[in-house]
Design a protein around this motif. Structure first.
Motif, mmCIF file in Angstrom:
data_model
loop_
_atom_site.group_PDB
_atom_site.id
_atom_site.type_symbol
_atom_site.label_atom_id
_atom_site.label_comp_id
_atom_site.label_asym_id
_atom_site.label_seq_id
_atom_site.Cartn_x
_atom_site.Cartn_y
_atom_site.Cartn_z
ATOM 1 N N PRO A 75 2.812 32.795 48.421
ATOM 2 C CA PRO A 75 2.845 33.752 49.545
ATOM 3 C C PRO A 75 3.254 35.170 49.134
ATOM 4 O O PRO A 75 3.559 35.984 50.004
ATOM 5 N N PHE A 102 3.351 33.552 56.856
ATOM 6 C CA PHE A 102 2.719 32.271 56.505
ATOM 7 C C PHE A 102 2.993 31.168 57.523
ATOM 8 O O PHE A 102 2.615 30.019 57.310
ATOM 9 N N GLU A 105 -1.399 29.711 60.198
ATOM 10 C CA GLU A 105 -2.195 28.883 59.302
ATOM 11 C C GLU A 105 -3.456 29.588 58.801
ATOM 12 O O GLU A 105 -3.858 29.419 57.638
ATOM 13 N N ALA A 108 -2.494 31.716 55.991
ATOM 14 C CA ALA A 108 -2.191 30.887 54.810
ATOM 15 C C ALA A 108 -3.478 30.425 54.134
ATOM 16 O O ALA A 108 -3.594 30.444 52.908
ATOM 17 N N SER A 132 5.654 29.068 50.871
ATOM 18 C CA SER A 132 6.611 29.653 51.817
ATOM 19 C C SER A 132 7.434 28.503 52.405
ATOM 20 O O SER A 132 7.242 27.335 52.029
ATOM 21 N N SER A 137 1.645 25.998 55.401
ATOM 22 C CA SER A 137 1.101 26.855 54.338
ATOM 23 C C SER A 137 0.915 26.058 53.051
ATOM 24 O O SER A 137 -0.016 26.295 52.285
#
Ligand code: GUN
Ligand code: ZN
Length: 435
Positions: A75, A102, A105, A108, A132, A137
């Motif tokens: 992340p 994050f 979704e 992510a 994260s 994530s």
């Protein structure tokens, strides 16, 4: 069966580099359907034995093991290059802000695709990854990793204190989520899980104890964290754990030092700490571009070698400044020079390359499986073009020795030199290169 003729670089089990200027690499599927190395060596010696296999000729190219990145943050793609006075303000002002995104979704998933594309484009085929604190994530990353076939080890970041809303997690739930991720992903194809306490300041005693219990219950699962990166961070840990002998000793106290435990940085350790790493089988992830960028300090290679503990190289993106293993090896060389002034030892290009391939794999407990091209290893490899840029072509063509060739790539190479990153032998999309 696949066969490739090119220059080859790989390592003996003791870490010595082997170079075949004209070599043959032959791969074949194993029982799980993953391509692995069947034979490797000089073309003149092997060609008769594989006369029945069509050979892809890759003239002027160097095949080497896919790189192993021992520590990287998925992340933090959008954190790279965020300047700060040091680790703690960098975390607060940039990192936690990006990581909070994050919980979404869709975000992510988008970053997971980008992140894995970057790893592969730069020649990284195995990575130990911090997620994260949001379980979704990590699921997004694992999903994407499974499709591509990288050897990916990842975990949900544990951080139940001293962190803002949006990234701080709940002690009990965080441990349940970690275990659920292990059950869902660990050992599925090429995926693995890591118990991931962020660092001592961000984890309550209860969270560290829970992480230690999981580490005992799942010995095949990795543990990853940070230790002794920055002087302010170390002073903070001293305040939080005044009875502990050292920062590293806090992790020991909670059962978090064992084989397959990987601690990023390990800069300001003392020799007792280094012995502790050695005795427990835990490893250091050396992150030189990050340490230079954040002004954290210099990993002491000579002291690590004296103690004999495991270590290997890592990008630490986004504290680190590049996905490129070439940039990381160059920074490690610069960092090693710092020690050179004290000890007279300087890192050779073969040592640097080993630390980012077979040495890193050994530190992760994956020796014989990835990071090398000896028979039985999974066929993760890079096809490098030593003439990818005009300057690299000029320097590499003048190389008289293996060290000179590898140094030209380490100093001048980047993703442009990585023509292909082949994961577990998934076929090359490169045409035959012949003169
Ligand atoms: N220590 C705790 N978290 C982090 C992080 O995200 N990056 C680095 N470099 N050090 C840390
Ligand atoms: Zn890190």
């Amino acid at each position: 069966m696949n066969a490739y003729r090119a220059a080859l670089l790989y390592f003996k089990p003791d870490g010595t580099a082997i170079y075949d200027a004209d070599g043959l690499l032959v791969t074949t599927p194993n029982a799980q359907g993953i391509q692995e190395v069947l034979a490797i060596g000089p073309w003149p010696a092997l060609k008769a034995g594989f006369a029945h296999v069509p050979v892809q000729h890759l003239l002027g190219r160097l095949i080497a093991p896919g790189f192993v990145d021992m520590h990287i943050h998925f992340p933090q793609v959008d954190v790279i290059g965020s300047p700060a006075e040091g680790l703690l303000p960098w975390l607060e002002n940039y990192t936690f802000v990006q990581e909070a995104r994050f919980d979404n979704e869709a975000h992510a998933r988008e970053v997971a695709d980008f992140f894995l594309d970057e790893l592969q484009r730069h020649g990284v085929s195995t990575a130990l990854v911090f997620g994260s604190s949001h379980t979704a994530s990590v699921n997004a990353l694992m999903d994407a990793g499974q499709t591509r076939g990288l050897r990916l080890i990842a975990g949900k970041c544990l951080m139940d204190r001293h962190a803002p809303d949006g990234v701080r997690d709940q002690t009990e739930q965080s441990l349940l989520d970690t275990e659920a991720l292990i059950q869902r992903w660990h050992g599925k194809g090429r995926l693995g899980c890591a118990i991931t306490p962020r660092f001592v300041p961000s984890c309550s005693d209860a969270q560290l104890a829970g992480a230690g219990e999981l580490a005992a219950r799942y010995p095949e699962v990795w543990v990853q964290s940070h230790v002794s990166e920055n002087k302010d961070e170390i002073a903070w840990v001293q305040d939080l754990h005044p009875q502990a002998r050292s920062y590293l000793a806090v992790y020991e106290q909670f059962g978090l030092l064992r084989p397959r435990s990987v601690y990023a940085h390990c800069i300001h350790l003392d020799d007792t700490d280094r012995q502790l790493l050695r005795e427990t089988g835990a490893a250091a992830a050396v992150c030189p571009t990050s340490n230079l960028f954040l002004g954290s300090g210099f990993f002491d290679y000579a002291a690590a070698d004296r103690a004999g503990h495991l270590y290997g190289l890592a990008s630490d993106v986004g504290g680190g400044t590049s996905f490129s293993p070439f940039h990381t090896m160059l920074a490690a060389y610069v960092v090693g020079r710092e020690g050179h002034t004290k000890t007279g030892l300087s890192l050779s290009p073969q040592q640097l390359w080993f630390q980012h391939t077979a040495g890193a794999a050994r530190a992760l407990g994956l020796q014989g499986l990835v990071g090398n091209l000896l028979p039985g290893c999974e066929a993760d490899f890079v096809v490098l073009n030593p003439a990818a840029t005009p300057l690299l072509a000029r320097r590499s063509s003048a190389a008289q020795t293996l060290d000179e060739l590898l140094f030209s790539l380490i100093v001048l190479g980047d993703d442009r030199a990585v023509e292909q990153c082949v994961l577990a032998g998934r076929q090359l999309s490169l045409p035959t290169i012949a003169d």
